[in-house]
Write a protein that holds these residues in place. Structure first.
Motif, PDB file in Angstrom:
ATOM      1  N   GLY A  91      18.160  45.545 -57.785  1.00  0.00           N
ATOM      2  CA  GLY A  91      19.231  46.152 -57.428  1.00  0.00           C
ATOM      3  C   GLY A  91      19.478  47.557 -56.986  1.00  0.00           C
ATOM      4  O   GLY A  91      19.913  48.044 -56.060  1.00  0.00           O
ATOM      5  N   ILE A  92      18.866  48.165 -58.055  1.00  0.00           N
ATOM      6  CA  ILE A  92      18.588  49.822 -57.780  1.00  0.00           C
ATOM      7  C   ILE A  92      17.860  50.198 -56.532  1.00  0.00           C
ATOM      8  O   ILE A  92      18.311  50.882 -55.637  1.00  0.00           O
ATOM      9  CB  ILE A  92      18.197  50.468 -58.860  1.00  0.00           C
ATOM     10  CG1 ILE A  92      19.070  50.325 -60.118  1.00  0.00           C
ATOM     11  CG2 ILE A  92      17.789  52.009 -58.721  1.00  0.00           C
ATOM     12  CD1 ILE A  92      18.531  51.002 -61.304  1.00  0.00           C
ATOM     13  N   ILE A  93      16.699  49.486 -56.242  1.00  0.00           N
ATOM     14  CA  ILE A  93      15.910  49.886 -55.081  1.00  0.00           C
ATOM     15  C   ILE A  93      16.606  49.612 -53.957  1.00  0.00           C
ATOM     16  O   ILE A  93      16.546  50.339 -53.090  1.00  0.00           O
ATOM     17  CB  ILE A  93      14.573  49.086 -55.403  1.00  0.00           C
ATOM     18  CG1 ILE A  93      13.676  49.767 -56.520  1.00  0.00           C
ATOM     19  CG2 ILE A  93      13.788  49.329 -54.033  1.00  0.00           C
ATOM     20  CD1 ILE A  93      12.545  48.904 -56.809  1.00  0.00           C
ATOM     21  N   ILE A  94      17.141  47.872 -54.027  1.00  0.00           N
ATOM     22  CA  ILE A  94      17.848  47.822 -52.724  1.00  0.00           C
ATOM     23  C   ILE A  94      19.182  48.635 -52.227  1.00  0.00           C
ATOM     24  O   ILE A  94      19.267  49.156 -51.320  1.00  0.00           O
ATOM     25  CB  ILE A  94      18.576  46.336 -52.941  1.00  0.00           C
ATOM     26  CG1 ILE A  94      17.416  45.508 -53.025  1.00  0.00           C
ATOM     27  CG2 ILE A  94      19.299  45.947 -51.631  1.00  0.00           C
ATOM     28  CD1 ILE A  94      17.659  43.974 -53.242  1.00  0.00           C
ATOM     29  N   SER A  95      19.926  49.185 -53.560  1.00  0.00           N
ATOM     30  CA  SER A  95      21.060  50.132 -53.216  1.00  0.00           C
ATOM     31  C   SER A  95      20.327  51.499 -52.572  1.00  0.00           C
ATOM     32  O   SER A  95      20.991  52.010 -51.702  1.00  0.00           O
ATOM     33  CB  SER A  95      21.472  50.391 -54.347  1.00  0.00           C
ATOM     34  OG  SER A  95      22.549  51.418 -54.514  1.00  0.00           O
ATOM     35  N   LEU A  96      19.233  52.043 -53.073  1.00  0.00           N
ATOM     36  CA  LEU A  96      18.908  53.347 -52.746  1.00  0.00           C
ATOM     37  C   LEU A  96      18.167  53.112 -51.215  1.00  0.00           C
ATOM     38  O   LEU A  96      18.651  53.917 -50.328  1.00  0.00           O
ATOM     39  CB  LEU A  96      17.569  53.716 -53.602  1.00  0.00           C
ATOM     40  CG  LEU A  96      17.977  54.278 -54.871  1.00  0.00           C
ATOM     41  CD1 LEU A  96      16.703  54.649 -55.762  1.00  0.00           C
ATOM     42  CD2 LEU A  96      18.707  55.738 -54.897  1.00  0.00           C
ATOM     43  N   GLY A  97      17.678  52.181 -51.004  1.00  0.00           N
ATOM     44  CA  GLY A  97      17.149  51.744 -49.388  1.00  0.00           C
ATOM     45  C   GLY A  97      18.449  51.716 -48.324  1.00  0.00           C
ATOM     46  O   GLY A  97      18.309  52.246 -47.337  1.00  0.00           O
ATOM     47  N   LEU A  98      19.672  50.988 -48.922  1.00  0.00           N
ATOM     48  CA  LEU A  98      20.449  50.966 -47.955  1.00  0.00           C
ATOM     49  C   LEU A  98      21.157  52.316 -47.797  1.00  0.00           C
ATOM     50  O   LEU A  98      21.776  52.493 -46.823  1.00  0.00           O
ATOM     51  CB  LEU A  98      21.553  50.239 -48.623  1.00  0.00           C
ATOM     52  CG  LEU A  98      21.132  48.264 -48.545  1.00  0.00           C
ATOM     53  CD1 LEU A  98      22.318  47.460 -49.458  1.00  0.00           C
ATOM     54  CD2 LEU A  98      21.253  47.969 -47.124  1.00  0.00           C
ATOM     55  N   LEU A  99      21.295  53.170 -49.061  1.00  0.00           N
ATOM     56  CA  LEU A  99      22.014  54.366 -48.797  1.00  0.00           C
ATOM     57  C   LEU A  99      21.115  55.348 -47.773  1.00  0.00           C
ATOM     58  O   LEU A  99      21.875  55.781 -46.996  1.00  0.00           O
ATOM     59  CB  LEU A  99      22.008  55.016 -50.341  1.00  0.00           C
ATOM     60  CG  LEU A  99      22.432  56.462 -50.272  1.00  0.00           C
ATOM     61  CD1 LEU A  99      23.825  56.493 -49.999  1.00  0.00           C
ATOM     62  CD2 LEU A  99      22.332  57.090 -51.692  1.00  0.00           C
ATOM     63  N   MET A 100      20.000  55.226 -48.009  1.00  0.00           N
ATOM     64  CA  MET A 100      18.907  55.961 -46.983  1.00  0.00           C
ATOM     65  C   MET A 100      19.254  55.469 -45.500  1.00  0.00           C
ATOM     66  O   MET A 100      19.508  56.117 -44.402  1.00  0.00           O
ATOM     67  CB  MET A 100      17.428  55.873 -47.411  1.00  0.00           C
ATOM     68  CG  MET A 100      16.782  56.792 -46.383  1.00  0.00           C
ATOM     69  SD  MET A 100      14.897  57.052 -47.220  1.00  0.00           S
ATOM     70  CE  MET A 100      14.554  55.377 -47.469  1.00  0.00           C
ATOM     71  N   TYR A 101      19.198  54.107 -45.211  1.00  0.00           N
ATOM     72  CA  TYR A 101      19.344  53.686 -43.829  1.00  0.00           C
ATOM     73  C   TYR A 101      20.557  53.705 -43.459  1.00  0.00           C
ATOM     74  O   TYR A 101      20.776  54.082 -42.267  1.00  0.00           O
ATOM     75  CB  TYR A 101      18.948  52.106 -44.014  1.00  0.00           C
ATOM     76  CG  TYR A 101      19.094  51.485 -42.688  1.00  0.00           C
ATOM     77  CD1 TYR A 101      18.249  51.342 -41.571  1.00  0.00           C
ATOM     78  CD2 TYR A 101      20.034  50.357 -42.468  1.00  0.00           C
ATOM     79  CE1 TYR A 101      18.384  50.976 -40.574  1.00  0.00           C
ATOM     80  CE2 TYR A 101      20.278  49.765 -41.351  1.00  0.00           C
ATOM     81  CZ  TYR A 101      19.653  49.843 -40.354  1.00  0.00           C
ATOM     82  OH  TYR A 101      19.772  49.371 -39.098  1.00  0.00           O
ATOM     83  N   LEU A 102      21.527  53.460 -44.141  1.00  0.00           N
ATOM     84  CA  LEU A 102      22.891  53.317 -43.557  1.00  0.00           C
ATOM     85  C   LEU A 102      23.458  54.812 -43.144  1.00  0.00           C
ATOM     86  O   LEU A 102      24.230  55.222 -42.291  1.00  0.00           O
ATOM     87  CB  LEU A 102      23.948  52.776 -44.398  1.00  0.00           C
ATOM     88  CG  LEU A 102      23.721  51.196 -44.559  1.00  0.00           C
ATOM     89  CD1 LEU A 102      24.785  50.419 -45.746  1.00  0.00           C
ATOM     90  CD2 LEU A 102      23.959  50.553 -43.280  1.00  0.00           C
TER      91      LEU A 102
END
Length: 461
Positions: free
Chosen positions: A6-17
């Motif tokens: 969940g943390i990794i997905i959250s960080l990935g989305l933060l960077m991408y979005l």
């Protein structure tokens, strides 16, 4: 394991979005709560997480750093509106002479940034001068963002001792340091970044010109012709910048230090002098510089009140964005899954300097923000690094300088707000200019960080 995912997905989305242009003001709380929901499952208390963790950290960061954001923005706006920033840049370009165009823009940017002028003001001030010089010399315009970056986005932002930029202020309350922490390491890093950036851009521009490439055709370019008739003198323009540096140094080293100033009363406020002395020094220096700037330019500042108001309003987005990133980091820190990530970061090396360098750099890259990435890293792991450094006999000043230099590496990846804004102001695209800007603001600073880490482990401070 689910929490870590969940943390990794959250960080990935933060960077991408964030790269896609969605403001971190919206992204940070939503993605923090997303991570909490995935990690906590049915036990996730989303509203409590938002108000008692996210917003508490948000408010705490504002409390500590809002004055610096505010005063720095006001000072930069006054230096811009009074013509002081342009006067400094024009004088340096004239003194440097023909054939030194890249050097003159880099030096002008360095002086302005080191004096406390915000990075965006520096870009606006230097662009028309750079355009004028580049056209005359036939240097391709695509090198201008990198040229501005040498002086504004690298060593004066992170490494040069005493710089009043926010990146150099963030570590102070964590490590009980001041803006002049680890001066030798800072000076060495500054020389490497400045020299490396100049060498890269000079070599690249000469090769391009040798192949017949000139300034280029830029039909949409709308650069206002400089009017030098009402600019202040170089000496007058330089006075406020000198004041920021000198007053900050005197207060940091000779007033707010042990035995020189009795700060015992601060225990009644739940703090200590070592945690606030560096910030106080910078705040007082900026206030005095602002007042002097207005006095020296009262005839040129047709509406000082408007300049102050615009500067103040302009500071809000920067501080709120960074505060949101800090709130996000604190939510992530509170999750059970973060223990695995924390252990992995700390497990990279038993040396807290290496671990700190990696965590700050990576988080700065993920968030696209030097100040945001460092704030998250130090907010989560700052005390751990300090305790480890003390146990190993490492001076906290070194922790301070490693953190600042580290934050100025991966932060300047293509999704970084300053990169996008600078290219937009210059009327250039990532395809045209990012290769050189990225080398100057990412590759060279990271190489510098490695060298400084080696020197730090050898005991250099």
């Amino acid at each position: 394991m689910v929490g870590v995912i969940g943390i990794i997905i959250s960080l990935g989305l933060l960077m991408y979005l964030a790269y896609r242009g969605i403001t971190v003001l919206v992204l940070a709380p939503i993605l923090a709560l997303f991570a909490a929901l995935v990690g906590g499952g049915g036990d996730a208390h989303l509203m409590a997480t938002y108000t008692e963790i996210f917003m508490k950290a948000f408010a705490g960061y504002c409390k500590s750093y809002f004055p610096i954001f505010l005063l720095g923005a006001i000072f930069g706006k006054l230096m811009d509106d009074s013509g002081s920033a342009k006067a400094i840049a024009i004088t340096i370009s004239k003194k440097a002479g023909q054939g030194k165009e890249i050097l003159s823009i880099a030096i002008a940017g360095a002086i302005l940034t080191y004096g406390g002028v915000s990075l965006f003001v520096v870009t606006f001030a230097l662009l028309p001068i750079a355009v004028q010089l580049y056209k005359k010399a036939g240097i391709p315009k695509r090198f201008i963002p990198g040229n501005i970056g040498i002086g504004a986005f690298t060593f004066t932002m992170t490494a040069l001792p005493g710089t009043p930029q926010i990146q150099n202020a963030i570590p102070m309350p964590f490590f009980g340091t001041d803006a002049y922490a680890a001066p030798v390491l800072g000076l060495i890093a500054s020389v490497i970044m400045f020299g490396g950036g100049l060498l890269w851009l000079t070599t690249r521009s000469k090769k391009a010109m040798a192949k017949g490439e000139g300034y280029g055709n830029h039909p949409d370019e709308n650069i206002v012709q400089l009017d030098e008739s009402n600019l202040p003198s170089f000496g007058s323009a330089l006075i406020p910048i000198i004041l920021v540096l000198v007053i900050n140094f005197i207060l940091s080293k000779f007033v707010y230090v042990a035995g020189k100033y009795n700060g015992d009363y601060l225990k009644d406020y739940g703090t200590k002098l070592s945690s606030v002395g560096g910030t106080w020094s910078l705040v007082i220096a900026l206030v005095i510089a602002i007042v002097i700037t207005i006095i020296l330019n009262k005839k040129r500042l047709s509406d000082a009140k408007k300049s102050i108001n615009q500067g103040a309003i302009g500071s809000l987005l920067a501080v709120v964005n960074t505060s949101s990133e800090v709130g996000y980091g604190n939510v992530i820190q509170s999750l059970a899954g973060f223990i695995v990530i924390k252990d992995a970061i700390l497990g990279v090396s038993s040396n807290p300097l290496i671990s700190e360098a990696i965590s700050v750099n990576v988080l700065a890259g993920i968030t696209g923000s030097a100040s945001g990435g460092m704030s998250i890293a130090l907010g989560v792991l700052g005390k751990t690094y300090l305790d480890a450094a003390i146990q190993q006999g490492i001076d906290p000043q070194v922790l301070h300088r490693i953190a600042t230099i580290a934050c100025g590496g991966l932060d300047s990846l293509p999704h970084n707000g300053a990169v996008i804004t600078t290219l937009g102001i210059c009327g250039l695209t990532h395809k045209e200019s990012y290769a050189d800007l990225g080398c100057i603001t990412v590759v060279i600073p990271i190489c510098t960080l490695v060298i400084v880490l080696i020197l730090a482990t050898m005991g250099v401070v």
